[in-house]
Design an enzyme around this catalytic site. Structure first.
Site, short mmCIF file in Angstrom:
data_model
loop_
_atom_site.label_atom_id
_atom_site.label_comp_id
_atom_site.label_asym_id
_atom_site.label_seq_id
_atom_site.Cartn_x
_atom_site.Cartn_y
_atom_site.Cartn_z
N ASN A 22 -21.96 -17.95 -14.05
CA ASN A 22 -22.89 -19.08 -12.95
C ASN A 22 -23.55 -19.42 -13.86
O ASN A 22 -24.14 -20.57 -13.51
CB ASN A 22 -23.10 -18.68 -11.89
CG ASN A 22 -23.97 -17.51 -11.85
OD1 ASN A 22 -23.54 -16.84 -13.23
ND2 ASN A 22 -24.88 -16.82 -10.55
N TYR A 61 -33.05 -7.56 -15.66
CA TYR A 61 -31.99 -7.64 -14.46
C TYR A 61 -32.54 -5.85 -14.17
O TYR A 61 -30.81 -5.43 -13.00
CB TYR A 61 -30.61 -6.99 -14.75
CG TYR A 61 -29.66 -8.92 -14.63
CD1 TYR A 61 -30.05 -9.82 -13.41
CD2 TYR A 61 -29.20 -9.83 -15.58
CE1 TYR A 61 -30.22 -11.21 -13.54
CE2 TYR A 61 -28.65 -10.64 -15.63
CZ TYR A 61 -29.11 -11.81 -14.35
OH TYR A 61 -28.72 -13.11 -14.91
N HIS A 72 -29.68 -19.50 -14.91
CA HIS A 72 -30.64 -17.80 -13.88
C HIS A 72 -31.55 -18.92 -13.55
O HIS A 72 -32.01 -20.18 -14.67
CB HIS A 72 -31.07 -16.79 -14.86
CG HIS A 72 -31.97 -16.25 -14.47
ND1 HIS A 72 -32.06 -14.75 -13.77
CD2 HIS A 72 -33.30 -15.85 -14.87
CE1 HIS A 72 -33.30 -15.00 -12.58
NE2 HIS A 72 -33.28 -15.17 -13.76
N GLU A 109 -41.00 -11.88 -15.26
CA GLU A 109 -39.53 -12.44 -16.40
C GLU A 109 -40.37 -13.19 -17.59
O GLU A 109 -39.60 -13.59 -18.76
CB GLU A 109 -38.67 -13.40 -15.41
CG GLU A 109 -37.83 -13.03 -14.75
CD GLU A 109 -37.04 -13.23 -13.26
OE1 GLU A 109 -36.96 -14.58 -13.78
OE2 GLU A 109 -36.31 -12.41 -13.04
N LYS A 145 -27.26 -19.16 -18.95
CA LYS A 145 -26.56 -18.26 -19.88
C LYS A 145 -25.82 -18.16 -21.10
O LYS A 145 -25.42 -19.31 -21.09
CB LYS A 145 -25.41 -17.12 -18.53
CG LYS A 145 -26.97 -16.50 -17.41
CD LYS A 145 -25.86 -16.59 -16.00
CE LYS A 145 -27.34 -15.87 -15.05
NZ LYS A 145 -26.47 -15.24 -14.01
N1 UDP Z 1 -23.46 -10.97 -9.67
C1 UDP Z 1 -22.33 -11.02 -10.06
N2 UDP Z 1 -21.65 -10.34 -9.02
C2 UDP Z 1 -21.97 -10.93 -7.85
C3 UDP Z 1 -23.70 -10.88 -7.24
C4 UDP Z 1 -24.06 -11.40 -8.46
O1 UDP Z 1 -21.95 -10.77 -11.45
O2 UDP Z 1 -21.32 -10.16 -6.75
C5 UDP Z 1 -24.04 -11.18 -10.95
C6 UDP Z 1 -25.04 -12.82 -10.79
O3 UDP Z 1 -24.31 -13.79 -12.55
C7 UDP Z 1 -25.75 -13.58 -10.80
C8 UDP Z 1 -26.03 -11.99 -11.20
O4 UDP Z 1 -25.25 -10.88 -10.83
O5 UDP Z 1 -26.05 -15.27 -11.05
C9 UDP Z 1 -27.48 -12.02 -10.35
O6 UDP Z 1 -27.36 -11.23 -9.18
P1 UDP Z 1 -28.64 -12.31 -8.37
O7 UDP Z 1 -27.71 -11.53 -6.39
O8 UDP Z 1 -29.61 -11.96 -8.48
O9 UDP Z 1 -28.33 -13.61 -8.64
P2 UDP Z 1 -28.55 -15.36 -8.82
O10 UDP Z 1 -30.54 -14.96 -8.48
O11 UDP Z 1 -28.71 -14.87 -10.61
O12 UDP Z 1 -28.67 -15.60 -7.69
MG MG Z 2 -31.78 -12.84 -9.24
#
Ligand code: UDP
Ligand code: MG
Length: 151
Positions: free
Chosen positions: A115, A52, A118, A129, A12
């Protein structure tokens, strides 16, 4: 049964700015995964909203899109045994504070909204994707270490 799969992994914008691209690539290379595709992209808002799409409507969605559009990302496809599930384990939990040390997020991040990396969460989302980020298709080649990584 373990299967050869492909997963979509993306550094990211914060991971790129913090100089963590090489460290993240090294983890997948060293684990034995095969690099199938890689590029640096400044994604558009429209493209990120497609990536997303499942999260549209979540309170953090607008901030997430802004974050993801704030600089270039490194888009990658990695292939290997159980690549999707193993990639997620290597990433750690969505919230870096809940990620074990030794995982990418557990070693390099603190905030859920920053974080750094991805990874696809299922084989079908990986396929979607990969098509979204690499519409031009993928290169085929054989990996010289294959016989040393697999039985
Ligand atoms: N995210 C956030 N707040 C939250 C949950 C998710 O900012 O409460 C962001 C975070 O960067 C995350 C992304 O949205 O990686 C996508 O969310 P997902 O639940 O798909 O998590 P991932 O698959 O990336 O672990
Ligand atoms: Mg995800």
């Amino acid at each position: 049964m373990s299967k050869t799969e492909r997963t979509y992994i993306m550094v990211k914008p914060d991971g790129v700015q913090r100089g963590l691209v090489g460290a993240i690539i090294a983890r997948f290379e060293q684990r034995g995964f095969k690099l199938i595709a890689l590029k640096l992209v400044q994604a558009t808002t429209e493209h990120l909203e497609l990536h997303y799409a499942d999260l549209k409507g979540k309170p953090f969605f607008p901030g997430l899109i802004k974050y993801m559009a704030s600089g270039p990302v490194v888009a990658m496809v990695w292939e290997g045994l159980d690549a999707v599930k193993t990639g997620r384990v290597m990433l750690g939990a969505t919230n870096p504070l809940a990620s074990a040390p030794g995982t990418i997020r557990g070693d390099y991040a603190l905030a859920v909204g920053r974080n750094i990396c991805h990874g696809s969460d299922a084989v079908d989302s990986a396929e979607k994707e990969i098509k979204l980020w690499f519409p031009e298709g993928l290169t085929q080649y054989s990996h010289s270490q294959e016989n040393w990584i697999f039985e």
